[in-house]
Write a protein that holds these residues in place. Structure first.
Motif, mmCIF file in Angstrom:
data_model
loop_
_atom_site.group_PDB
_atom_site.id
_atom_site.type_symbol
_atom_site.label_atom_id
_atom_site.label_comp_id
_atom_site.label_asym_id
_atom_site.label_seq_id
_atom_site.Cartn_x
_atom_site.Cartn_y
_atom_site.Cartn_z
ATOM 1 N N VAL A 1 -5.249 20.547 -33.016
ATOM 2 C CA VAL A 1 -4.190 21.419 -33.520
ATOM 3 C C VAL A 1 -4.506 21.729 -34.972
ATOM 4 O O VAL A 1 -4.737 20.812 -35.764
ATOM 5 N N SER B 1 1.030 6.679 -35.339
ATOM 6 C CA SER B 1 1.274 6.472 -33.913
ATOM 7 C C SER B 1 0.035 5.890 -33.243
ATOM 8 O O SER B 1 0.130 5.032 -32.372
ATOM 9 N N LEU C 1 -8.709 11.833 -32.472
ATOM 10 C CA LEU C 1 -8.526 12.312 -33.836
ATOM 11 C C LEU C 1 -7.588 11.361 -34.569
ATOM 12 O O LEU C 1 -6.614 10.873 -33.993
ATOM 13 N N ALA D 1 -5.049 11.244 -37.635
ATOM 14 C CA ALA D 1 -4.305 11.977 -38.678
ATOM 15 C C ALA D 1 -3.688 10.925 -39.602
ATOM 16 O O ALA D 1 -4.393 10.223 -40.301
ATOM 17 N N GLY D 2 -2.370 10.769 -39.550
ATOM 18 C CA GLY D 2 -1.742 9.737 -40.385
ATOM 19 C C GLY D 2 -1.925 8.343 -39.828
ATOM 20 O O GLY D 2 -1.736 7.349 -40.517
ATOM 21 N N GLU E 1 -10.108 19.921 -28.169
ATOM 22 C CA GLU E 1 -9.354 20.804 -29.065
ATOM 23 C C GLU E 1 -8.578 19.998 -30.102
ATOM 24 O O GLU E 1 -8.171 18.871 -29.837
ATOM 25 N N THR F 1 1.892 13.001 -40.112
ATOM 26 C CA THR F 1 1.675 14.443 -40.265
ATOM 27 C C THR F 1 2.405 15.198 -39.170
ATOM 28 O O THR F 1 2.672 14.662 -38.092
ATOM 29 N N ARG G 1 2.830 9.169 -44.730
ATOM 30 C CA ARG G 1 1.554 9.073 -44.006
ATOM 31 C C ARG G 1 1.508 9.992 -42.798
ATOM 32 O O ARG G 1 0.487 10.601 -42.518
ATOM 33 N N HIS H 1 4.701 14.683 -43.475
ATOM 34 C CA HIS H 1 6.137 14.937 -43.344
ATOM 35 C C HIS H 1 6.768 15.199 -44.711
ATOM 36 O O HIS H 1 7.564 16.118 -44.870
ATOM 37 N N ALA I 1 1.169 16.412 -31.597
ATOM 38 C CA ALA I 1 0.062 16.188 -30.660
ATOM 39 C C ALA I 1 0.219 14.870 -29.911
ATOM 40 O O ALA I 1 -0.284 14.717 -28.800
HETATM 41 C C1 LIG Z 1 7.570 2.523 -38.220
HETATM 42 C C2 LIG Z 1 7.461 3.928 -37.727
HETATM 43 C C3 LIG Z 1 8.615 4.643 -37.526
HETATM 44 C C4 LIG Z 1 8.548 5.945 -37.069
HETATM 45 N N1 LIG Z 1 9.710 6.599 -36.885
HETATM 46 C C5 LIG Z 1 9.668 7.876 -36.433
HETATM 47 C C6 LIG Z 1 10.854 8.612 -36.217
HETATM 48 O O1 LIG Z 1 11.967 8.127 -36.465
HETATM 49 N N2 LIG Z 1 10.763 9.857 -35.732
HETATM 50 C C7 LIG Z 1 9.571 10.424 -35.456
HETATM 51 O O2 LIG Z 1 9.550 11.562 -35.043
HETATM 52 N N3 LIG Z 1 8.422 9.780 -35.676
HETATM 53 C C8 LIG Z 1 8.442 8.518 -36.154
HETATM 54 N N4 LIG Z 1 7.270 7.843 -36.368
HETATM 55 C C9 LIG Z 1 6.017 8.507 -36.037
HETATM 56 C C10 LIG Z 1 5.460 9.251 -37.218
HETATM 57 O O3 LIG Z 1 6.159 10.430 -37.423
HETATM 58 C C11 LIG Z 1 3.997 9.489 -36.931
HETATM 59 O O4 LIG Z 1 3.420 9.762 -38.121
HETATM 60 C C12 LIG Z 1 3.684 10.617 -35.958
HETATM 61 O O5 LIG Z 1 4.265 10.440 -34.730
HETATM 62 C C13 LIG Z 1 2.207 10.726 -35.717
HETATM 63 O O6 LIG Z 1 1.626 11.349 -36.782
HETATM 64 P P1 LIG Z 1 0.313 10.802 -37.435
HETATM 65 O O7 LIG Z 1 -0.094 11.830 -38.406
HETATM 66 O O8 LIG Z 1 0.521 9.452 -37.929
HETATM 67 O O9 LIG Z 1 -0.679 10.844 -36.174
HETATM 68 P P2 LIG Z 1 -1.743 9.807 -35.648
HETATM 69 O O10 LIG Z 1 -1.098 8.511 -35.354
HETATM 70 O O11 LIG Z 1 -2.928 9.796 -36.512
HETATM 71 O O12 LIG Z 1 -2.119 10.513 -34.292
HETATM 72 C C14 LIG Z 1 -1.225 10.557 -33.202
HETATM 73 C C15 LIG Z 1 -1.925 11.187 -32.001
HETATM 74 O O13 LIG Z 1 -2.115 12.569 -32.217
HETATM 75 C C16 LIG Z 1 -3.506 12.906 -32.194
HETATM 76 N N5 LIG Z 1 -3.703 13.899 -33.238
HETATM 77 C C17 LIG Z 1 -3.427 13.713 -34.546
HETATM 78 N N6 LIG Z 1 -3.667 14.869 -35.211
HETATM 79 C C18 LIG Z 1 -4.086 15.762 -34.303
HETATM 80 C C19 LIG Z 1 -4.476 17.127 -34.377
HETATM 81 N N7 LIG Z 1 -4.477 17.807 -35.517
HETATM 82 N N8 LIG Z 1 -4.837 17.731 -33.241
HETATM 83 C C20 LIG Z 1 -4.830 17.070 -32.060
HETATM 84 N N9 LIG Z 1 -4.479 15.800 -31.934
HETATM 85 C C21 LIG Z 1 -4.096 15.138 -33.043
HETATM 86 C C22 LIG Z 1 -4.223 11.605 -32.407
HETATM 87 O O14 LIG Z 1 -5.504 11.641 -31.834
HETATM 88 C C23 LIG Z 1 -3.314 10.639 -31.721
HETATM 89 O O15 LIG Z 1 -3.527 10.637 -30.350
HETATM 90 C C24 LIG Z 1 7.299 6.554 -36.814
HETATM 91 C C25 LIG Z 1 6.134 5.815 -37.004
HETATM 92 C C26 LIG Z 1 6.198 4.527 -37.455
HETATM 93 C C27 LIG Z 1 4.934 3.765 -37.661
#
Ligand SMILES: Cc1cc2nc3c(=O)[nH]c(=O)nc-3n(C[C@H](O)[C@H](O)[C@H](O)COP(=O)(O)OP(=O)(O)OC[C@H]3O[C@@H](n4cnc5c(N)ncnc54)[C@H](O)[C@@H]3O)c2cc1C
Lengths: 803, 283
Positions: B168, B36, B30, B32-33, B166, B112, B110, B79, B118
């Protein structure tokens, strides 16, 4: 104040908004990676995942079957295309050992990231995907990682073709060092580690090379600081005649020395353009660059100072181990050697011995990184002066003042044998102390110590100097450098009175277009806006030594001034002719030629330019042209200096360091554009502080780079840096007509020891006398732990003795 | 730097996402943002064959009051929208405050809440909040929905109890009622970075003493940890007990050693930061 209000003679010394910025900040920048040429192919590089291995097989056939792949080559496939290995222009000793550095390795790889094959495809993604289908077999060899172990008997070799890891040992001894140390009442001795750093310019490296079309020449665009040097060196490396290669450095987004080189990928793109007859592009990714672009620093410094009873310095000993990495790049061995002139810094002494062991290891090569040799030297001497002050029980400023060159003593020939033309350390220091509230902060420090505050305050001093304006060609020759240090400029007077200045410097963020316009505007009496500065293209600026070593203004700006003076001299003759006056009776001021005593008899530079273009009436013994060329070779280096003061708050529970205030008073001689100078100081401070607190390239015992991306390599951002208080004193250089000294590296050179001195000063009462760089929370905490366990051991030993 | 090739599916609804997951199984991820996931893909540490983009699933965005003393936050709520949401700010300020410390503005615009949880990253800030709040996650798959307690959700490094098919859909947190104070201590190498160690302390005060304390630790194990020894040592005691209680903060943790911090140093930091977070929360 608008630019139009500025009289044409008053540009130098005023802040002019940079001509470069409008296109940079609006995204109209011409980065190399933006170039799209018809039929262009993309190269992806297959790199060694091992630090050291024999390559037993490279099979590119699998890659050739991938969609969009046009060609793929191993080192052996292209071996015949190199006229030689990649160059090292600085053989510091006659017996220097230098591993053969082919752009693509054939049978041995010597660091992670070493090139083993290339894949060419019609898209960048296609090329990258296909690299996974290149079959390379490696037979691992032991990796040489630790410099001192590398020199021990029986060490494995970083290059199996050589019989030693010692590339060279270089020595310079001035004065009677034994006499200085033998009977010295006080000797202070320390080992400092200048950790390895990764330059991290905002624009990664990129290269485009196009084969001949209408001209017989290859055209290379490269994100480089050194288009002229690159042209010559690539011609030699790839066997392309120099006149058939044109190199263009378009907009270049920073370099800090990392783009002062001749890289494998540049040679590869040229050879592929030749072989395939198509334009070729390569752009590095950040993590690729961390392995393939030079690193900086990485020295172990054993230094000692001998003092008299009255705390004057008798002499200094310096022994360095400098990590060259796996290959000697363009100026790798010369970097630590530059320090030979700088360890004595601003201090007087009778003896100085400098020994540098250049060591080969299986790591990315090191080379010039902002400051190049001088930050290391400055760090060692300024740390050592603080340690000495502590051991001798004197105020650190008092010890410095006791030993520094007094302003009335200039010009002063140092123990290292170079002449400092000018300086005023007293003035810079007085100004810095006042801006900093030195006495107030010392009082607060004492209060916190008395209160046992968990957050201690430390004050760090750095009274530094450096050598800029690289460099007098004869001096470079005496140091075995392969080229000179002159610079070239030419001025073209256009018929409409506008001006083109062509410079051999190659700016990549420094604002030369603006500063050179200011110099030319004043010299020619032409409005700032009417001047265009051209650079960075060997077909336009045919001669140059490029940009590094804070040389551009000191040598290149000097050349612009001289070229302009020549234009004025010619124009004056023409003006005299047109005004029917004797040349000696014509005065030139702010763009106007005036016959002395005849208010109505005058003409302007623009009118003269038009007249000489028409060429209907000009002196018999002259060519009909005002244009000029100047190649200047500096008579000496220039020596910026300054006093930097840093206050840090150190959380003794966590080890976290916060910079509370930072004052930088720099003396860079005459200032052309105050805002540009301030910008250079700010950026320099950020990079020097980065070394002190944040950045470190870490390798593990197998030679793997553990800090392989920006996730692990901590480049500080604005929130991590304090407000900088900057100010200046202006002691003009006496060795160039502009009085300028160079400012590109000053902030970096000065700030690292200021910060670490402050951190150590905060922790001194806890028994801490050094903190490893970067002074990360972990490293600071370790230092506190080590000091407290040392004092516990000492205390229990004392108890034992009493019992 | 360049991810391996993948197919892209845009889900228009939760059901479509579930169908796509069912169809592609563990070859799918999946999206999301992407903050990661994409870094892993560009380094080719992850190479999913199919990305199922949740970006257009509107029903997964936003916050609502469940009416049972809890808030529900859609998994695709960014966030920045969690931090700024009036319901979150009024009823669960601690979540807003910690979310404000995630990354930098670009990351917060960006990333979530669903992706952050997850992903199951030990260094992420949000798992410790969810653990301290004793919140839950709602997962939906081919066999319907289930609610998973935070304590059951995080299993290991980058591993959760979510099934491959599944997703979230919601994160549920209790409304905070009563005289609670909280403070998150995030210890980083540079300002905008992941926590070397993070400590969330929540303290409920009554009559000058601590009625209840909760302490969630970030990056002290492969999963978020509650410092239960500290919590127990404080329940019913005066804030004067904080310093002694915090000395147990590292008990039962299992931090890693890396370039920024050794395990031993992390344990030390956990004790110092727990004391500081508790003192700030109890103020
Ligand atoms: C430069 C940088 C600095 C950061 N600093 C921090 C920090 O200080 N603290 C912190 O907590 N985080 C930090 N992050 C992480 C940030 O919060 C990410 O956005 C978060 O960890 C992942 O969210 P995402 O929406 O981008 O998920 P994605 O990267 O899109 O997905 C992450 C994982 O979750 C899975 N997934 C996504 N949505 C779902 C869903 N609804 N159900 C099931 N699985 C799902 C995806 O398949 C993937 O495996 C940072 C990221 C970056 C790039």
């Amino acid at each position: 104040m608008t630019a139009v209000d500025t009289p044409p003679s008053a540009n130098v010394g005023t802040t002019k908004l940079r001509k470069e910025d409008a296109h940079l900040v609006t995204g109209r920048t011409q980065w190399t990676d933006n170039l799209q040429l018809t039929g262009m192919l993309h190269v992806a590089v297959v790199r060694s995942p091992m630090a050291h291995a024999r390559v037993t097989k490279v099979d590119v056939s699998g890659a050739l079957e991938q969609p969009g792949v046009v060609a793929a080559f191993s080192g052996a496939d292209l071996a015949d295309h190199w006229a030689g290995g990649l160059p090292c222009a600085w053989p510091v000793t006659e017996d220097m050992q230098s591993p053969t550095h082919l752009p693509i390795a054939t049978d041995e790889v010597r660091h992670v990231g070493d090139v083993v094959a290339v894949v060419v495809a019609n898209s960048r993604y296609g090329a990258a995907d296909a690299t996974e289908f290149v079959d390379v077999e490696y037979e691992p060899l032991p990796a040489v990682v630790d410099m001192e172990a590398a020199l021990a008997d029986g060490s494995p070799l970083a290059d199996t073709q050589l019989d030693t890891n010692r590339s060279f040992t270089w020595q310079k001894i001035d004065g009677d060092v034994d006499a200085a140390f033998d009977s010295a009442p006080h000797v202070v001795e320390r080992r400092f580690i200048n950790q390895r750093l990764i330059p991290t310019a905002i624009e990664p490296r990129a290269v485009v090379c196009a084969p001949p079309r209408e001209h017989r020449e290859y055209t290379m665009w490269s994100a480089t600081q050194v288009p002229h040097i690159l042209r010559l060196m690539l011609a030699l490396t790839c066997g392309v005649p120099e006149h058939e290669l044109r190199v263009i450095a378009p907009d270049v987004g920073g370099g800090f020395g990392s783009k002062l080189n001749v890289y494998a990928e540049e040679a590869i793109c040229l050879v592929l353009a030749k072989r395939l007859g198509k334009p070729i592009k390569w752009t590095e990714s950040r993590s690729e660059g961390y392995q393939a672009t030079i690193h900086g620093r990485d020295q172990i410094q054993d230094v000692s100072l001998a003092f008299n009873e009255d705390h004057t310095i008798r002499g200094m000993k310096v022994e360095l181990h400098a990590d060259m990495g796996a290959y000697l790049q363009l100026v790798t061995p010369g970097i630590p050697i530059l320090g030979a002139f700088m360890y004595n810094s601003i201090y007087k002494m009778d003896a100085l011995s400098f020994t540098c062991h250049g060591v080969l290891t299986n790591k990315t090569p090191t080379d010039a990184y902002r400051g190049a040799g001088r930050p290391e030297a400055t760090y060692a001497i300024e740390r050592l002066m603080d340690e000495a002050a502590n051991e001798l029980g004197v105020e650190p400023f008092e010890l410095r003042e006791r030993n520094w060159i007094k302003h009335e003593e200039f010009p002063y020939t140092t123990i290292a044998g170079i002449e400092y033309d000018s300086g005023n350390y007293e003035a810079a220091t007085a100004k810095a102390k006042e801006l900093f509230d030195y006495d107030g902060l010392r009082a607060e420090q004492q209060r916190r110590r008395d209160d046992g505050d968990p957050v201690q305050l430390g004050i760090g001093i750095s009274t530094f100097t450096e050598m800029c304006g690289l460099a007098p060609s004869r001096v470079l020759g005496s140091l075995s450098y392969g080229a000179g240090g002159w610079e070239h400029a030419s001025v073209r007077m256009l018929p409409s009175g506008k001006v083109e200045v062509i410079t051999g410097t190659s700016p990549h963020g420094q604002g030369h277009v603006t500063s050179w316009s200011q110099i030319a505007a004043d010299a020619l009496g032409i409005p700032f806006e009417d001047i265009e500065v051209r650079h960075g293209d060997t077909a336009v600026a045919h001669k140059g030594m490029d940009t590094y070593g804070s040389r551009s203004l000191v040598v290149g700006g000097y050349a612009v001034q001289v070229a302009c003076d020549k234009v004025v001299a010619k124009a004056k003759r023409v003006a005299a002719h047109l005004l029917e006056a004797a040349e000696d009776d014509v005065e030139f001021d702010a763009g106007t030629f005036q016959v002395k005593g005849s208010p109505d008899a005058n003409t302007t530079m623009q009118d003269v330019a038009l007249a000489i273009f028409a060429a209907h009436d000009y002196p018999e013994d002259m060519e009909p042209s005002l244009d000029s060329d100047a190649t200047v070779d500096p008579e000496n280096f220039s020596y910026p200096h300054g006093t930097h003061l840093c206050a840090t708050e150190v959380d003794t529970e966590t080890g976290a360091v916060t910079i509370r205030s930072y004052v930088a008073v720099d003396d860079v001689g005459t200032v052309i554009n105050p805002q540009i100078v301030e910008g250079q100081v700010h950026g320099g401070l950020a990079q020097g502080i980065a070394q002190a607190l944040f950045e470190e390239a870490v390798y593990d015992a197998e030679g793997q780079l553990k800090t392989g991306s920006l996730l692990d390599y901590y480049v500080p951002g604005a929130p991590d840096l304090p407000h900088f208080t900057t100010d200046r004193t202006e002691t003009p250089a006496t060795t160039n007509p502009l009085g300028v000294k160079g400012v590109g590296e000053a902030g970096t050179i000065a700030s690292t020891p200021a910060v670490i001195n402050a951190v150590v000063d905060a922790l001194r009462p806890m028994g801490v006398n050094d903190v490893l760089m970067p002074a990360s929370p972990q490293n600071v905490w370790n230092a506190i732990q080590a000091a407290s366990s040392a004092s516990t051991t000492a205390a229990s030993a004392a108890d034992g003795g009493a019992a | 730097m360049i991810p391996a090739t993948f197919d892209y599916v845009r889900a228009g609804s939760v059901d479509e996402a579930v169908d796509a997951l069912k169809q592609h199984g563990d070859e799918a991820k999946l999206l999301a943002g992407g903050h990661s996931l994409l870094p892993l893909m560009k380094l080719r540490f992850a190479a999913p064959e199919v990305l199922i983009d949740l970006g257009r699933v509107e029903q997964l965005r936003g916050v609502c009051d469940l009416g049972d003393g809890r808030l529900a936050i859609g998994s695709m709520t960014r966030h920045i929208d969690v931090m700024d949401d009036p319901l979150v700010r009024e009823h669960c300020g601690v979540l807003a405050d910690v979310t404000a410390k995630v990354g930098d503005p670009q990351v917060r615009h960006r990333g979530t809440i669903g992706g952050a949880l997850a992903h199951g990253d030990a260094a992420s800030d949000l798992p410790a909040v969810l653990a301290a709040l004793e919140g839950t996650l709602v997962a939906q798959g081919p066999n319907g929905t289930r609610e998973i307690a935070a304590s059951d959700f995080f299993v290991d490094y980058l591993t959760t109890s979510l099934e491959d098919d599944e997703l979230v859909t919601e994160v549920r947190v209790p409304k905070i009622v009563g005289p609670w104070g909280w403070h998150y201590e995030k210890f980083t190498r540079v300002a905008q970075a992941w926590a070397i160690v993070g400590v969330l302390a929540m303290v409920k005060r009554s009559n000058g003493s601590i009625e209840e304390a909760r302490v969630g630790l970030t990056n002290m194990a492969t999963v978020p940890v509650r410092a239960s020894g500290v919590e127990q040592a404080l329940a019913g005691h005066s804030p004067d007990a904080i310093a002694d209680a915090a000395a147990n903060a590292a008990d039962g943790t299992n931090p890693s050693s890396d370039l920024s911090a050794s395990a031993e140093y992390r344990e030390h930091l956990a004790r110092v930061l727990t004391r500081r977070a508790l003192e700030a929360a109890a103020r």
